[in-house]
Design a protein around this motif. Sequence first.
Motif, short mmCIF file in Angstrom:
data_model
loop_
_atom_site.label_atom_id
_atom_site.label_comp_id
_atom_site.label_asym_id
_atom_site.label_seq_id
_atom_site.Cartn_x
_atom_site.Cartn_y
_atom_site.Cartn_z
N CYS A 99 6.20 -1.03 -3.50
CA CYS A 99 5.87 -0.78 -4.90
C CYS A 99 7.06 -1.22 -5.75
O CYS A 99 8.18 -0.82 -5.49
CB CYS A 99 5.58 0.70 -5.11
SG CYS A 99 5.21 1.10 -6.83
N ARG B 141 -7.38 -5.01 -2.87
CA ARG B 141 -5.92 -5.09 -3.04
C ARG B 141 -5.32 -3.70 -2.89
O ARG B 141 -5.90 -2.71 -3.34
CB ARG B 141 -5.58 -5.66 -4.41
CG ARG B 141 -6.03 -7.09 -4.58
CD ARG B 141 -5.74 -7.55 -5.97
NE ARG B 141 -6.55 -6.77 -6.91
CZ ARG B 141 -6.96 -7.21 -8.07
NH1 ARG B 141 -6.63 -8.41 -8.47
NH2 ARG B 141 -7.69 -6.46 -8.87
N SER C 290 -2.66 -0.71 -3.68
CA SER C 290 -1.89 -0.26 -4.83
C SER C 290 -1.27 1.09 -4.52
O SER C 290 -1.78 1.86 -3.72
CB SER C 290 -2.77 -0.16 -6.07
OG SER C 290 -3.79 0.80 -5.87
N CYS C 291 -0.16 1.38 -5.18
CA CYS C 291 0.53 2.66 -5.05
C CYS C 291 -0.23 3.67 -5.90
O CYS C 291 -0.45 3.46 -7.09
CB CYS C 291 1.97 2.52 -5.53
SG CYS C 291 2.92 4.04 -5.45
N ARG C 292 -0.63 4.78 -5.30
CA ARG C 292 -1.38 5.78 -6.05
C ARG C 292 -0.49 6.64 -6.92
O ARG C 292 -0.96 7.32 -7.81
CB ARG C 292 -2.17 6.66 -5.10
CG ARG C 292 -3.36 5.95 -4.54
CD ARG C 292 -4.37 6.93 -4.08
NE ARG C 292 -5.57 6.23 -3.66
CZ ARG C 292 -6.57 6.82 -3.06
NH1 ARG C 292 -6.50 8.08 -2.78
NH2 ARG C 292 -7.62 6.13 -2.72
N LYS D 19 -6.92 1.34 -2.31
CA LYS D 19 -7.46 -0.01 -2.42
C LYS D 19 -8.40 -0.04 -3.61
O LYS D 19 -9.15 0.89 -3.85
CB LYS D 19 -8.23 -0.38 -1.16
CG LYS D 19 -7.33 -0.64 0.03
CD LYS D 19 -8.14 -0.93 1.25
CE LYS D 19 -8.41 -2.40 1.34
NZ LYS D 19 -9.06 -2.76 2.61
N ASP D 20 -8.37 -1.16 -4.35
CA ASP D 20 -9.28 -1.30 -5.47
C ASP D 20 -10.56 -1.98 -5.00
O ASP D 20 -10.77 -2.19 -3.82
CB ASP D 20 -8.62 -2.05 -6.63
CG ASP D 20 -8.22 -3.46 -6.28
OD1 ASP D 20 -8.46 -3.90 -5.14
OD2 ASP D 20 -7.68 -4.14 -7.16
N ARG E 210 0.43 3.68 -9.73
CA ARG E 210 -0.74 2.90 -10.17
C ARG E 210 -0.42 1.43 -10.34
O ARG E 210 -0.94 0.77 -11.23
CB ARG E 210 -1.32 3.44 -11.47
CG ARG E 210 -1.65 4.89 -11.45
CD ARG E 210 -3.04 5.11 -10.97
NE ARG E 210 -3.40 6.52 -11.12
CZ ARG E 210 -4.14 7.16 -10.25
NH1 ARG E 210 -4.59 6.54 -9.21
NH2 ARG E 210 -4.41 8.41 -10.42
N ARG E 211 0.47 0.89 -9.51
CA ARG E 211 0.84 -0.53 -9.55
C ARG E 211 0.43 -1.21 -8.26
O ARG E 211 0.41 -0.59 -7.21
CB ARG E 211 2.35 -0.69 -9.72
CG ARG E 211 2.95 -0.18 -11.00
CD ARG E 211 2.85 -1.16 -12.15
NE ARG E 211 3.21 -2.51 -11.79
CZ ARG E 211 4.33 -3.11 -12.11
NH1 ARG E 211 5.26 -2.47 -12.77
NH2 ARG E 211 4.55 -4.36 -11.77
N SER E 212 0.12 -2.49 -8.32
CA SER E 212 -0.20 -3.27 -7.13
C SER E 212 1.04 -3.45 -6.27
O SER E 212 2.14 -3.62 -6.80
CB SER E 212 -0.75 -4.64 -7.50
OG SER E 212 -1.98 -4.50 -8.15
#
Length: 64
Positions: free
Chosen positions: A44, A20, A22-24, A15-16, A27-29
Amino acid sequence: MKSLRRGLWDGEVGKDARGRFSCRICRRSLVARTEAEDGVERSCPDCGRAWKSRASPRWRTTGG
C-alpha cells in the motif's frame, strides 16, 4: 510479512469488481513489485503494509 491470501482472509485486503487488490484500511489500490524467485510483493503506498504472493499459482482452472 503476511501472504496475500492471509490478508484477504483477515480483511486487510479487498478486491474490487475488476479483480484489483486494494488496502481496506486506506482504500487505495496496491502497488505490485515483481521479484524474480520470491514472487510478487504488493504494498500500500499510504500505510506501507505489504503482502506477498507466490510466483506461479498452484493450480489452474480450464474453464470447462
